[in-house]
Design an enzyme around this catalytic site. Structure first.
Site, short mmCIF file in Angstrom:
data_model
loop_
_atom_site.label_atom_id
_atom_site.label_comp_id
_atom_site.label_asym_id
_atom_site.label_seq_id
_atom_site.Cartn_x
_atom_site.Cartn_y
_atom_site.Cartn_z
N SER A 112 50.37 20.43 41.71
CA SER A 112 49.69 21.72 41.55
C SER A 112 49.07 22.17 42.87
O SER A 112 48.98 23.37 43.14
CB SER A 112 48.66 21.67 40.43
OG SER A 112 47.54 20.90 40.80
N ARG A 116 49.25 6.98 48.16
CA ARG A 116 49.52 5.79 48.97
C ARG A 116 48.62 5.80 50.20
O ARG A 116 48.28 6.86 50.71
CB ARG A 116 50.99 5.79 49.45
CG ARG A 116 51.96 5.38 48.38
CD ARG A 116 53.36 5.20 48.97
NE ARG A 116 53.40 4.22 50.04
CZ ARG A 116 53.43 2.92 49.87
NH1 ARG A 116 53.39 2.40 48.67
NH2 ARG A 116 53.49 2.11 50.92
N ILE A 117 48.30 4.58 50.65
CA ILE A 117 47.54 4.46 51.89
C ILE A 117 48.52 4.58 53.04
O ILE A 117 49.58 3.93 53.02
CB ILE A 117 46.80 3.11 51.92
CG1 ILE A 117 45.75 3.09 50.82
CG2 ILE A 117 46.20 2.84 53.29
CD1 ILE A 117 45.10 1.73 50.62
N ASN A 175 44.11 15.54 53.97
CA ASN A 175 44.16 15.04 52.58
C ASN A 175 43.16 15.81 51.75
O ASN A 175 42.15 16.31 52.27
CB ASN A 175 43.80 13.55 52.54
CG ASN A 175 43.88 12.98 51.13
OD1 ASN A 175 44.82 13.24 50.39
ND2 ASN A 175 42.88 12.20 50.74
N HIS A 197 40.74 15.33 48.25
CA HIS A 197 40.24 14.29 47.35
C HIS A 197 39.37 14.94 46.28
O HIS A 197 38.53 15.80 46.60
CB HIS A 197 39.44 13.25 48.13
CG HIS A 197 38.95 12.14 47.27
ND1 HIS A 197 39.81 11.18 46.76
CD2 HIS A 197 37.73 11.88 46.75
CE1 HIS A 197 39.10 10.36 45.98
NE2 HIS A 197 37.85 10.76 45.96
C1 GAR Z 1 44.52 16.09 42.91
O1 GAR Z 1 43.40 16.18 42.06
C2 GAR Z 1 44.15 15.43 44.22
O2 GAR Z 1 42.86 15.76 44.66
C3 GAR Z 1 44.21 13.98 43.82
O3 GAR Z 1 45.38 13.89 43.06
C4 GAR Z 1 45.55 15.11 42.35
C5 GAR Z 1 46.96 15.61 42.56
O4 GAR Z 1 47.21 16.72 41.75
N1 GAR Z 1 44.25 13.11 44.96
C6 GAR Z 1 43.62 11.93 44.99
O5 GAR Z 1 43.02 11.47 44.04
C7 GAR Z 1 43.70 11.21 46.33
N2 GAR Z 1 42.81 10.11 46.34
P1 GAR Z 1 48.45 17.64 41.99
O6 GAR Z 1 49.68 16.71 42.08
O7 GAR Z 1 48.51 18.51 40.77
O8 GAR Z 1 48.24 18.41 43.26
#
Ligand code: GAR
Length: 226
Positions: A14, A92-93, A108, A110
């Site tokens: 998204s 992934r790291i 990134n 978060h």
């Molecule tokens: C998002 O909420 C992003 O902030 C999080 O994964 C989701 C991906 O959603 N990322 C993390 O947690 C990184 N540590 P999306 O695939 O719908 O964009």
């Protein structure tokens, strides 16, 4: 010529969609040259295909070390002539192999107010902790997880009845505003890293404070056209 980026993801995509929508609306001056996933079934790949963006799947299970994995990612990203890397739910790291290939050009997002609640369950960890506010953070990536200099944060309220899902949905709506904004600043060359701090050149100096009917939020530095 537009600023060329690669988007890395592992899931729904998204946030990728918010970047695609912002480029199509003429607000975000980037050319998304590639969407790369470590998971072949990530829905984000489908979103990319619908938008006519080239995709790649690099499965981490095919590599014996993180460094080898990142070396292959760098090769593919360079092949698509991307100059920056946008991690959008890429679970992934990454290693210095990728960071050194794109110095100060890896971002990134978060779903928590870093440095609180790093890791893969930022929304649920914050809800379980009973915080009164949470939010999201866009930051430069460095060698430690969820650690690099912070570009922009958005704050939303958290309530006792929240769980990771309800709080996460409130946060995600703001992710879709702040990520295109941060990427636009990167593309415009307006981000200067000074130690732990990021200066956004010519940004407003008061946060956006808003209640748009769907809930209250605050964003700092303030959003421009997003
Ligand atoms: C998002 O909420 C992003 O902030 C999080 O994964 C989701 C991906 O959603 N990322 C993390 O947690 C990184 N540590 P999306 O695939 O719908 O964009």
């Amino acid at each position: 010529m537009s600023f060329c980026v690669a988007v890395l993801l592992s899931g729904s995509g998204s946030n990728l969609q918010s970047l695609i929508d912002a480029t199509q609306a003429g607000k975000l001056d980037v050319d998304i040259r590639l969407v790369l996933s470590n998971k072949p079934d990530a829905y984000g790949l489908e979103r990319a295909r619908k938008a006519g963006i080239p995709t790649a799947v690099v499965s981490h299970t095919d590599f014996s070390s993180r460094e080898e994995y990142d070396t292959e990612m760098v090769r593919i990203i360079r092949e698509h002539q991307a100059e920056a890397v946008i991690m959008a739910g890429f679970m992934r790291i990454i290693t210095p192999v990728l960071l050194n290939a794109f110095p100060n050009k890896v971002l990134n997002i978060h779903p928590a107010l870093l440095p609180s609640f790093p890791g893969v369950h930022g929304q649920g960890d914050a809800a379980d902790h009973g915080v009164r506010f949470s939010g999201c953070t866009v930051h430069f990536v460095d060698a430690k997880m969820d650690n690099g200099p912070i570009i922009i944060q958005a704050v939303v309220p958290a309530f006792n009845k929240d769980d990771g899902e309800s709080l996460g949905a409130r946060i995600l709506r703001l992710e879709h505003r702040i990520y295109p904004q941060a990427v636009q600043w990167l593309a415009q060359g307006r981000l200067e890293i000074q130690g732990r701090k990021v200066v956004v050149l010519d940004a407003g100096n008061q946060p956006s404070v808003c209640d748009d009917g769907q809930g209250a939020y605050m964003v700092n530095p303030p959003l421009e056209d997003f």
